[in-house]
Design an enzyme around this catalytic site. Structure first.
Site, PDB file in Angstrom:
ATOM      1  N   GLY A  79      -0.535   8.702   0.631  1.00 34.93           N
ATOM      2  CA  GLY A  79      -0.903   9.021  -0.742  1.00 34.93           C
ATOM      3  C   GLY A  79       0.001   8.454  -1.810  1.00 34.93           C
TER       4      GLY A  79
ATOM      5  CD1 TRP B  45       0.815   2.316  -3.398  1.00 39.51           C
ATOM      6  CD2 TRP B  45      -1.049   1.073  -3.343  1.00 39.51           C
ATOM      7  NE1 TRP B  45       1.190   1.026  -3.145  1.00 39.51           N
ATOM      8  CE2 TRP B  45       0.068   0.241  -3.104  1.00 39.51           C
ATOM      9  CE3 TRP B  45      -2.313   0.517  -3.334  1.00 39.51           C
ATOM     10  CZ2 TRP B  45      -0.063  -1.135  -2.879  1.00 39.51           C
ATOM     11  CZ3 TRP B  45      -2.449  -0.848  -3.116  1.00 39.51           C
ATOM     12  CH2 TRP B  45      -1.344  -1.663  -2.898  1.00 39.51           C
TER      13      TRP B  45
ATOM     14  CG  ASP C 166      -5.576   6.090   5.592  1.00 41.69           C
ATOM     15  OD1 ASP C 166      -4.874   5.285   4.949  1.00 41.69           O
ATOM     16  OD2 ASP C 166      -5.470   6.240   6.817  1.00 41.69           O
TER      17      ASP C 166
ATOM     18  CG  ASP D  18     -12.207   2.904  11.486  1.00 46.24           C
ATOM     19  OD1 ASP D  18     -11.993   2.035  10.616  1.00 46.24           O
ATOM     20  OD2 ASP D  18     -12.011   2.711  12.698  1.00 46.24           O
TER      21      ASP D  18
ATOM     22  CG  ASP E 243      -0.409  -0.309   0.957  1.00 50.75           C
ATOM     23  OD1 ASP E 243      -0.065  -1.507   0.981  1.00 50.75           O
ATOM     24  OD2 ASP E 243       0.402   0.622   1.142  1.00 50.75           O
TER      25      ASP E 243
ATOM     26  CE  LYS F 194      -0.017  -3.251   3.689  1.00 49.00           C
ATOM     27  NZ  LYS F 194       0.827  -2.108   4.109  1.00 49.00           N
TER      28      LYS F 194
END
EC number: 2.1.1.166
Length: 208
Positions: free
Chosen positions: A63, A65, A83, A99, A124, A164
């Site tokens: 958490g 971000w 997530d 997922d 991320d 990322k």
């Protein structure tokens, strides 16, 4: 022999982790992860977040971000986060555990977005790393391609994307793909990103 090497490597990682100044600062400030500082550096450079925005956070747990973005978009803003791992609640964050590679999870996430105009998609996400680049890089590239697909589906014109990416095979092609969709694209390596890590952050603004 292999067990000893793995144990030594784990010990080095733990030593590096707990001596990391950003880990220490995160603990002092009550932050969920050191990733908070990476996004703060990106925000200082690129000014992605403004009050009232709707933001999608992929690979959100634990958490860091989302915790940062809440401070930037205020009470009228909205974060839809996803997530595979569980995440403790954050006020202002609508969290979906699942997922992202699963079509049903993607559909559920799109339903939560609904008709909202999303101004920022951020990712991320990273796969569980095996330590073998030939295995890890394709897995990582698959995730960032899915994140870009989310941009195509929900990101408003003029919106932004921060993701990322691990440098390696497929990176240049992915960068070209992003440049075809956004007017301005930068590759950032925040100071808070570990120097030995292959990770960089692509910051794309001005969705065409």
């Amino acid at each position: 022999m292999t067990g000893k090497k793995r144990s030594a490597s784990s010990s080095r990682w733990l030593q590096e982790h707990f001596s990391d100044k950003y880990v220490q600062q995160a603990q002092k400030k009550g932050l969920r992860s050191r990733a908070w500082f990476k996004l703060d550096e990106i925000q200082q450079s690129d000014k992605l977040f403004k009050p009232g925005m709707t933001v999608v956070d992929l690979g959100a747990a634990p958490g860091g971000w989302s915790q940062y973005v809440v401070t930037q978009i205020g009470g009228r803003g909205r974060i839809i986060a996803c997530d595979l791992l569980p995440m403790d609640p954050i006020v202002g964050v609508d969290f979906l555990q699942g997922d992202f590679r699963d079509e049903l999870v993607m559909k559920a996430l799109l339903e939560r977005v609904g008709d909202s105009k999303v101004q920022v998609v951020m990712s991320d996400m990273a796969p569980n790393m095996s330590g073998t680049p030939a295995v890890d890089i394709p897995r990582a590239m698959y995730l960032v391609e899915l994140a870009l697909e989310m941009c195509r589906d929900v990101l408003a014109p003029g919106g932004s994307f921060v993701v990322k990416v691990f440098q390696g095979e497929g990176f240049d092609e992915y960068l070209r793909e992003i440049r075809s969709l956004f007017t301005k694209v930068k590759v950032r390596k925040p100071d808070s990103s570990r120097a030995r890590s292959r990770e960089v952050y692509i910051v794309a603004t001005g969705r065409k």
